[in-house]
Design a protein around this motif. Structure first.
Motif, mmCIF file in Angstrom:
data_model
loop_
_atom_site.group_PDB
_atom_site.id
_atom_site.type_symbol
_atom_site.label_atom_id
_atom_site.label_comp_id
_atom_site.label_asym_id
_atom_site.label_seq_id
_atom_site.Cartn_x
_atom_site.Cartn_y
_atom_site.Cartn_z
ATOM 1 N N HIS A 8 120.800 50.612 -65.177
ATOM 2 C CA HIS A 8 121.761 50.929 -66.245
ATOM 3 C C HIS A 8 122.290 49.660 -66.930
ATOM 4 O O HIS A 8 122.939 49.734 -67.980
ATOM 5 N N LEU A 9 121.995 48.460 -66.337
ATOM 6 C CA LEU A 9 122.444 47.195 -66.918
ATOM 7 C C LEU A 9 121.386 46.552 -67.810
ATOM 8 O O LEU A 9 121.582 45.447 -68.308
ATOM 9 N N SER A 10 120.267 47.252 -68.015
ATOM 10 C CA SER A 10 119.177 46.685 -68.808
ATOM 11 C C SER A 10 119.643 46.361 -70.225
ATOM 12 O O SER A 10 120.267 47.172 -70.904
ATOM 13 N N LYS A 11 119.350 45.127 -70.684
ATOM 14 C CA LYS A 11 119.701 44.689 -72.033
ATOM 15 C C LYS A 11 118.479 44.541 -72.920
ATOM 16 O O LYS A 11 118.530 44.740 -74.125
ATOM 17 N N TYR A 12 117.350 44.134 -72.295
ATOM 18 C CA TYR A 12 116.122 43.926 -73.054
ATOM 19 C C TYR A 12 115.751 45.210 -73.791
ATOM 20 O O TYR A 12 115.458 45.208 -74.978
ATOM 21 N N ASN A 13 115.758 46.326 -73.069
ATOM 22 C CA ASN A 13 115.665 47.666 -73.656
ATOM 23 C C ASN A 13 116.805 48.453 -73.031
ATOM 24 O O ASN A 13 116.850 48.622 -71.809
ATOM 25 N N SER A 14 117.767 48.893 -73.813
ATOM 26 C CA SER A 14 118.993 49.452 -73.247
ATOM 27 C C SER A 14 118.785 50.845 -72.656
ATOM 28 O O SER A 14 118.127 51.702 -73.250
ATOM 29 N N TYR A 15 119.360 51.038 -71.481
ATOM 30 C CA TYR A 15 119.213 52.297 -70.743
ATOM 31 C C TYR A 15 119.976 53.430 -71.436
ATOM 32 O O TYR A 15 121.105 53.260 -71.882
#
Length: 278
Positions: free
Chosen positions: A241-248
């Motif tokens: 849920h912390l993904s920034k590269y491709n946002s969750y």
């Protein structure tokens, strides 16, 4: 025929210029005294070395009195200025002598031709207003930008603009904030998916090109089969849920574009570099 004296501001001093036959002449005694030099010694030098071009001009001062002033044509002023060796004057006068040598003739010429004398690096009111507007625009961009590299570049621009205005740049921390970095687990996760993609192995089950649908169990299996490093699935699930590269976005069932059947996938908004294919 008497001629009106034209006072010209130069830093904290006032210079005197006189027009003669449409040529600007410079009263020398004020310049000599402003620089802290001895007028008697410089008067002799003017007579000996510049006697052929200097002139004694009777001029009316602001008090209505007539004064005889030894004047040099403005075009000859640099020659006299550079006849002074700064290393041979008192140390406390050296900086001012150099300033006069570098800027005085330009200031007088600007006043003669444009009616104003502006110190080098000094902005007009219109220029300052334009720079103020640019400063406000950069500040607004900084507040709205969370990307670390872009914020640093904008802050360097703000610092330079603020210096032009004589201001200190506000601390970067008060101008918005930087988004959290991509967790290391998710960086490895997306790197592994990209490696699989480069091998021709598709992992994106989404039919909509604006999103990415990933089945974690499948990605872990494919990474193991192809000897690609990848964190364990528990770590991935804890950080996904912390993904920034491709946002969750969500964890849900999709109709797989790869398998042609329903599959449980983690869904991301495609914000990366577009290397993940459907």
């Amino acid at each position: 025929m008497q001629t009106q004296i034209i006072p010209v501001p130069f830093y904290e001093d006032t210079l005197l210029m006189i027009g003669k036959d449409n040529e600007p002449m410079v009263a020398m005694k004020p310049i000599v005294e402003n620089m802290g030099l001895d007028w008697g010694a410089q008067q002799i030098k003017l007579s000996e070395k510049f006697g052929s071009v200097s002139a004694i001009i009777p001029s009316t001062g602001g008090d209505g009195k007539t004064y005889n002033m030894i004047c040099l044509p403005l075009r000859k002023l640099p020659a006299w200025l550079y006849s002074i060796n700064p290393s041979k004057v008192k140390p406390e006068l050296r900086e001012k002598v150099i300033r006069y040598q570098e800027e005085c003739d330009d200031a007088l010429w600007n006043y003669w031709t444009q009616g104003t004398a502006t110190r080098p690096g000094t902005m007009t009111v219109a220029d300052r207003l334009r720079v103020h507007r640019a400063r406000h625009e950069v500040i607004n961009k900084l507040v709205d930008t969370t990307h670390a590299f872009k914020r640093q570049a904008l802050y360097e621009e703000l610092t330079e603009i603020s210096t032009l205005l004589g201001y200190a740049a506000p601390a970067l921390a008060v101008l918005g904030s930087t988004e959290p970095d991509e967790p290391a687990v998710m960086t490895e996760f997306w790197d592994a998916i990209e490696e699989l993609n480069n091998l021709g192995i598709k992992t994106n089950h989404a039919r909509d090109t604006s999103i990415i649908a990933i089945n974690i169990n499948e990605v872990v299996r494919l990474a193991q089969e192809n000897k690609i490093p990848l964190p364990n699935r528990q770590e991935i699930r804890r950080n996904i849920h912390l993904s920034k590269y491709n946002s969750y976005l969500i964890n849900t069932v999709v109709n797989s574009a790869i398998a042609g059947k329903s599959m449980k996938c983690y869904i991301f908004k495609a914000l990366g570099n577009g290397t993940i294919e459907a």
